[in-house]
Motif scaffolding. Structure first.
Motif, PDB file in Angstrom:
ATOM      1  N   PHE A  13     -11.677  -1.932 -12.901  1.00  0.00           N
ATOM      2  CA  PHE A  13     -11.193  -2.967 -13.824  1.00  0.00           C
ATOM      3  C   PHE A  13     -12.396  -3.819 -14.215  1.00  0.00           C
ATOM      4  O   PHE A  13     -13.248  -4.115 -13.388  1.00  0.00           O
ATOM      5  CB  PHE A  13     -10.152  -3.861 -13.149  1.00  0.00           C
ATOM      6  N   VAL A  20     -14.494  -4.497 -10.940  1.00  0.00           N
ATOM      7  CA  VAL A  20     -13.916  -4.247  -9.615  1.00  0.00           C
ATOM      8  C   VAL A  20     -13.682  -2.746  -9.493  1.00  0.00           C
ATOM      9  O   VAL A  20     -12.948  -2.169 -10.296  1.00  0.00           O
ATOM     10  CB  VAL A  20     -12.554  -4.974  -9.446  1.00  0.00           C
ATOM     11  N   SER A  42      -3.558  -4.455   2.252  1.00  0.00           N
ATOM     12  CA  SER A  42      -3.409  -4.998   0.905  1.00  0.00           C
ATOM     13  C   SER A  42      -4.762  -4.998   0.190  1.00  0.00           C
ATOM     14  O   SER A  42      -5.776  -5.350   0.784  1.00  0.00           O
ATOM     15  CB  SER A  42      -2.853  -6.416   1.040  1.00  0.00           C
ATOM     16  N   GLY A  43      -4.782  -4.544  -1.064  1.00  0.00           N
ATOM     17  CA  GLY A  43      -6.013  -4.534  -1.841  1.00  0.00           C
ATOM     18  C   GLY A  43      -6.859  -3.283  -1.654  1.00  0.00           C
ATOM     19  O   GLY A  43      -7.951  -3.186  -2.214  1.00  0.00           O
ATOM     20  N   SER A  44      -6.357  -2.294  -0.888  1.00  0.00           N
ATOM     21  CA  SER A  44      -7.168  -1.103  -0.622  1.00  0.00           C
ATOM     22  C   SER A  44      -7.127  -0.077  -1.757  1.00  0.00           C
ATOM     23  O   SER A  44      -7.842   0.924  -1.706  1.00  0.00           O
ATOM     24  CB  SER A  44      -6.757  -0.458   0.707  1.00  0.00           C
ATOM     25  N   LYS A  46      -4.097   1.328  -3.215  1.00  0.00           N
ATOM     26  CA  LYS A  46      -2.943   2.228  -3.198  1.00  0.00           C
ATOM     27  C   LYS A  46      -2.181   2.196  -4.522  1.00  0.00           C
ATOM     28  O   LYS A  46      -1.952   3.237  -5.144  1.00  0.00           O
ATOM     29  CB  LYS A  46      -1.993   1.845  -2.050  1.00  0.00           C
ATOM     30  N   SER A  47      -1.786   0.995  -4.947  1.00  0.00           N
ATOM     31  CA  SER A  47      -1.022   0.877  -6.205  1.00  0.00           C
ATOM     32  C   SER A  47      -1.858   1.358  -7.390  1.00  0.00           C
ATOM     33  O   SER A  47      -1.314   1.937  -8.341  1.00  0.00           O
ATOM     34  CB  SER A  47      -0.607  -0.568  -6.452  1.00  0.00           C
TER      35      SER A  47
END
Ligand code: ADP
Ligand code: MG
Length: 249
Positions: A13, A20, A42-44, A46-47
Motif C-alpha cells: 500500500f 507498507v 494482528s497486522g501480519s 492475513k486479510s
C-alpha cells in the motif's frame, strides 16, 4: 488442479516513504475441497491476502491462480465472483441496514443471473439454518449470529466453489461462534466447497482447517497440516510461540 495457487505474492500500500509491504513473497496452494487456514497476529497480512485475491488490494505482484486461471491486476469478471466469494468479519457492517434479507438475497441472485429467485431465496435461508420466517426482516431485527448466516447465504447465492472467510466469527458472541463454525463445516461438505479462512484463533483453525499457514510480518513462516498443529510439532520458533500462547502455555 488446485482451487487456489498463490506464488511469491507481494502486496503493498502507498508509495515511497509511505509504502507498507503488507505481504512479502507468500506462496501456498489450496486443493479442491480443502479447508486452509491463515493464522498470525494482528497486522501480519492475513486479510490483505484475501483482499488481493478478490481485487480489493490493487497493488500486488506474483501469481494468483484460481482453478488454474491466472488473475491479472485488480479487475475481476463475473465468472470470478461465481467461483470465489468472501465473507467478512463484521456482519453488522456488511449488510445494508435498509434492505430486508429478501432484498439482499434476491438482488444477489439476480446479479448472478439466476432464475427461480423465490425458491432460491427459501433454499438459501434453509441452507444456513434460518428458514422462511426471517425472509422479510431487516438486519436490526436479527442477532449477530443470524446476520452472519445471512452474509453466508449471500456468499452462497451464486453457487461458488471457493469461500474466503475473514475471521467469520470473531465479531460474534462466544456463545454463537461455535454455531457458525459448525454451520460452515456442514456447508463445506454439503456443497463441496473449498475454504481459505483467516483467524487469529489457533484452536478455531485447528478445528476447521486441514492445513494452515502461519504468518508473521507479511511473510508465511510455515505451512503445516492439522496433525502437526495438534501434536505441537511445529518447526518454526514463531509457530511454536503462537501455539504455546493459544494453549495457555
Ligand atoms: P491482518 O489481517 O493479519 O490483521 P492486514 O492484512 O489487515 O493484517 O494488514 C497487514 C498490514 O497492512 C498492516 O500493517 C496494515 O496496517 C497494513 N494495511 C492494510 N490495509 C491497508 C491500507 N488500505 N492502507 C495502508 N496499509 C494497510
Ligand atoms: Mg485481518
Amino acid at each position: 488442479m488446485n482451487a487456489l495457487d498463490i506464488k511469491d505474492l507481494n502486496v503493498w500500500f502507498g508509495e515511497g516513504l509511505d509504502r507498507v509491504d503488507a505481504v512479502k513473497g507468500a506462496s501456498f496452494s489450496v486443493a479442491q475441497g480443502e479447508s486452509f487456514g491463515l493464522v498470525g497476529e494482528s497486522g501480519s497480512g492475513k486479510s490483505t491476502i484475501l483482499r488481493a485475491i478478490t481485487g480489493l488490494a490493487p497493488t500486488w505482484s506474483g501469481q494468483i491462480e484460481i482453478e488454474g486461471q491466472a488473475l491479472h491486476g485488480a479487475r475481476r469478471d463475473r465468472t470470478f465472483y461465481k467461483t470465489v466469494q468472501m465473507v467478512f468479519q463484521d456482519p453488522y457492517a456488511s449488510l445494508h441496514p435498509r434492505h430486508t434479507v429478501d432484498q439482499v438475497l434476491s438482488e444477489t441472485l439476480q446479479l448472478h443471473g439466476m432464475t427461480d429467485i423465490d425458491a432460491r431465496v427459501e433454499k438459501l435461508l434453509e441452507d444456513v439454518g434460518l428458514g422462511g420466517r426471517f425472509r422479510f426482516r431487516y438486519p436490526h431485527q436479527l442477532s449477530g449470529g443470524q446476520r452472519q448466516r445471512v452474509a453466508v447465504a449471500r456468499a452462497l447465492a451464486g453457487e461458488p466453489d471457493i469461500l474466503l472467510l475473514d475471521e467469520p466469527t470473531s465479531a460474534l458472541d462466544v456463545s454463537v461462534q461455535a454455531e457458525i463454525l459448525n454451520l460452515l463445516t456442514d456447508l463445506r461438505s454439503e456443497h463441496g466447497l473449498t475454504y481459505l479462512m483467516v483467524s487469529h484463533d489457533l484452536p478455531v483453525v485447528g478445528h476447521m482447517c486441514d492445513r494452515l499457514a502461519v504468518m508473521k510480518n507479511g511473510e508465511i513462516v510455515e505451512v503445516m497440516d492439522k496433525a502437526t498443529l495438534r501434536s505441537g510439532a511445529a518447526q518454526h520458533a514463531y509457530s511454536r510461540e503462537l501455539l504455546g500462547e493459544s494453549l495457555g502455555a
